[in-house]
Motif scaffolding. Structure first.
Motif, PDB file in Angstrom:
ATOM      1  N   VAL A  21      -5.144 -19.583 -23.421  1.00  0.00           N
ATOM      2  CA  VAL A  21      -4.022 -20.071 -23.715  1.00  0.00           C
ATOM      3  C   VAL A  21      -2.974 -18.932 -23.466  1.00  0.00           C
ATOM      4  N   GLN A  22      -1.901 -19.256 -22.783  1.00  0.00           N
ATOM      5  CA  GLN A  22      -0.829 -18.280 -22.397  1.00  0.00           C
ATOM      6  C   GLN A  22      -0.068 -17.640 -23.552  1.00  0.00           C
ATOM      7  N   GLU A  23       0.460 -16.444 -22.960  1.00  0.00           N
ATOM      8  CA  GLU A  23       1.534 -15.964 -23.876  1.00  0.00           C
ATOM      9  C   GLU A  23       2.893 -16.568 -23.261  1.00  0.00           C
ATOM     10  N   ILE A  24       4.129 -15.994 -23.740  1.00  0.00           N
ATOM     11  CA  ILE A  24       5.295 -16.636 -23.403  1.00  0.00           C
ATOM     12  C   ILE A  24       5.611 -16.325 -21.842  1.00  0.00           C
ATOM     13  N   PHE A  25       4.686 -15.467 -21.359  1.00  0.00           N
ATOM     14  CA  PHE A  25       5.288 -14.896 -19.675  1.00  0.00           C
ATOM     15  C   PHE A  25       4.668 -15.751 -18.930  1.00  0.00           C
TER      16      PHE A  25
ATOM     17  N   GLU B  58      -1.006 -25.117 -18.250  1.00  0.00           N
ATOM     18  CA  GLU B  58       0.428 -24.679 -18.277  1.00  0.00           C
ATOM     19  C   GLU B  58       1.332 -25.164 -19.403  1.00  0.00           C
ATOM     20  N   LEU B  59       1.369 -24.524 -20.323  1.00  0.00           N
ATOM     21  CA  LEU B  59       2.381 -24.896 -21.635  1.00  0.00           C
ATOM     22  C   LEU B  59       3.735 -25.382 -21.182  1.00  0.00           C
ATOM     23  N   PHE B  60       4.295 -24.665 -20.251  1.00  0.00           N
ATOM     24  CA  PHE B  60       5.823 -25.046 -20.163  1.00  0.00           C
ATOM     25  C   PHE B  60       6.129 -25.883 -18.861  1.00  0.00           C
TER      26      PHE B  60
ATOM     27  N   GLU C  54      12.221  -5.777 -20.823  1.00  0.00           N
ATOM     28  CA  GLU C  54      13.177  -6.518 -21.790  1.00  0.00           C
ATOM     29  C   GLU C  54      13.805  -7.756 -21.185  1.00  0.00           C
ATOM     30  N   ALA C  55      14.293  -7.465 -19.862  1.00  0.00           N
ATOM     31  CA  ALA C  55      14.739  -8.780 -19.449  1.00  0.00           C
ATOM     32  C   ALA C  55      13.742  -9.987 -19.148  1.00  0.00           C
ATOM     33  N   GLY C  56      12.576  -9.559 -18.890  1.00  0.00           N
ATOM     34  CA  GLY C  56      11.519 -10.626 -18.908  1.00  0.00           C
ATOM     35  C   GLY C  56      11.356 -11.220 -20.214  1.00  0.00           C
ATOM     36  N   VAL C  57      11.211 -10.200 -21.309  1.00  0.00           N
ATOM     37  CA  VAL C  57      10.897 -10.896 -22.861  1.00  0.00           C
ATOM     38  C   VAL C  57      12.124 -11.872 -22.936  1.00  0.00           C
ATOM     39  N   ALA C  58      13.351 -11.335 -22.752  1.00  0.00           N
ATOM     40  CA  ALA C  58      14.607 -12.176 -23.258  1.00  0.00           C
ATOM     41  C   ALA C  58      14.636 -13.429 -22.521  1.00  0.00           C
ATOM     42  N   ALA C  59      14.276 -13.691 -21.088  1.00  0.00           N
ATOM     43  CA  ALA C  59      14.184 -14.573 -20.211  1.00  0.00           C
ATOM     44  C   ALA C  59      13.145 -15.650 -20.905  1.00  0.00           C
ATOM     45  N   SER C  60      11.724 -15.110 -21.131  1.00  0.00           N
ATOM     46  CA  SER C  60      10.739 -15.751 -21.754  1.00  0.00           C
ATOM     47  C   SER C  60      11.021 -16.457 -23.149  1.00  0.00           C
ATOM     48  N   MET C  61      11.554 -15.678 -23.785  1.00  0.00           N
ATOM     49  CA  MET C  61      12.107 -16.368 -25.191  1.00  0.00           C
ATOM     50  C   MET C  61      12.978 -17.472 -25.206  1.00  0.00           C
ATOM     51  N   LYS C  62      13.680 -17.335 -24.068  1.00  0.00           N
ATOM     52  CA  LYS C  62      14.659 -18.514 -24.057  1.00  0.00           C
ATOM     53  C   LYS C  62      13.814 -19.717 -23.428  1.00  0.00           C
TER      54      LYS C  62
ATOM     55  N   ALA D 294      10.829 -20.046 -24.034  1.00  0.00           N
ATOM     56  CA  ALA D 294       9.899 -20.691 -25.178  1.00  0.00           C
ATOM     57  C   ALA D 294      10.697 -21.506 -26.162  1.00  0.00           C
ATOM     58  N   SER D 295      11.890 -20.915 -26.262  1.00  0.00           N
ATOM     59  CA  SER D 295      12.761 -21.793 -27.191  1.00  0.00           C
ATOM     60  C   SER D 295      12.963 -23.374 -27.004  1.00  0.00           C
ATOM     61  N   ALA D 296      12.675 -23.970 -25.990  1.00  0.00           N
ATOM     62  CA  ALA D 296      12.613 -25.205 -25.570  1.00  0.00           C
ATOM     63  C   ALA D 296      11.224 -25.643 -25.717  1.00  0.00           C
ATOM     64  N   PHE D 297      10.171 -24.902 -25.926  1.00  0.00           N
ATOM     65  CA  PHE D 297       8.866 -25.550 -26.150  1.00  0.00           C
ATOM     66  C   PHE D 297       8.689 -26.354 -27.232  1.00  0.00           C
TER      67      PHE D 297
END
Length: 235
Positions: free
Chosen positions: A35-39, A63-65, A78-86, A88-91
């Motif tokens: 099971v994946q991370e947010i990336f 594929e969770l998303f 840092e940019a990838g973390v921010a994009a992935s957090m966004k 993940a917020s819709a998950f």
């Protein structure tokens, strides 16, 4: 909800969706839902799947998303973390859990799978691995730094399969006090174990993320993980 198909994927709302699967050298073995991370399904997760397959497991990665950001994969800066957090917020965690449990059922039905099916997840996936063990029937579970575990630790009482937890003692996203809550619960629960790499932070096993990776802690934790799997879900 995903339902089983006989071939290379799982049908989502009637549409066949890819389910990347890695086979061991023998072509068959116990199953593992990774099971994946947010990336997303990135080079890191593919390397973990390949390593687990080399250990003798049939490894599938849902594929969770797929409902909100199909095919998502990001960088590990840092940019990838921010994009992935966004993303993940819709998950929806409940729908994600249903996907994980459906993948467990899918693997159980595959002729290449014998000897049981487990779940293993990192970060977001670590939370879902714990939830899947509480809500479903995997034969074993491994949860790496799941941020919701401490808040849902009462669900540990529902888990009957062997389960292993990993955390970093310097995790900025999961306070050490929360890890202590899990430690206390695990101490009273037969079949559960926890390992804290006190010198590591979050996502310390992710070897393509320099901002997170802690090689020594990753090596220690992975040795504990593979030994645990060999004991509880032998290939």
């Amino acid at each position: 909800m995903w339902t089983s198909t006989s071939g290379r994927g799982i049908a989502v709302d009637g549409v066949l969706t890819d389910l990347p699967t890695w086979l061991p050298p023998s072509g068959r073995g116990p199953g593992l839902v990774l099971v994946q991370e947010i990336f997303g399904l990135d080079d890191y997760l593919r390397s973990v799947a390949a390593e687990l397959a080399a250990e003798g497991y049939v490894v599938a990665v849902p594929e969770l998303f797929h409902r909100t950001a199909p095919g998502w994969s990001s960088s590990h800066d840092e940019a990838g973390v921010a994009a992935s957090m966004k993303v993940a917020s819709a998950f929806d965690p409940a729908l994600g859990l249903s996907d994980v449990l459906a993948t467990v059922a899918h693997l159980r039905a595959q002729p290449a799978v014998s000897g049981g099916v487990g779940v293993l997840g990192f970060c977001l996936g670590g939370s879902l691995a714990f939830a899947a063990a509480a809500a479903g029937d995997p034969d074993v579970a491994v949860s790496f730094y799941g941020s919701t575990v401490a808040g849902q630790i009462a669900d540990l009482a529902k888990i009957t399969c062997p389960i292993q937890f990993h955390f970093g003692g310097q995790d900025p996203y999961i306070p050490r006090a929360d890890v202590a809550v899990v430690e206390a619960a695990v101490a009273a629960h037969p079949g559960a174990e926890i390992h804290v790499q006190e010198d590591a932070g979050h996502a310390f096993h992710n070897n393509v993320a320099p901002m997170f990776h802690h090689p020594a802690a990753a090596a220690r934790a992975w040795a504990l993980t593979t030994a645990f799997l060999r004991r509880t879900l032998p290939a």
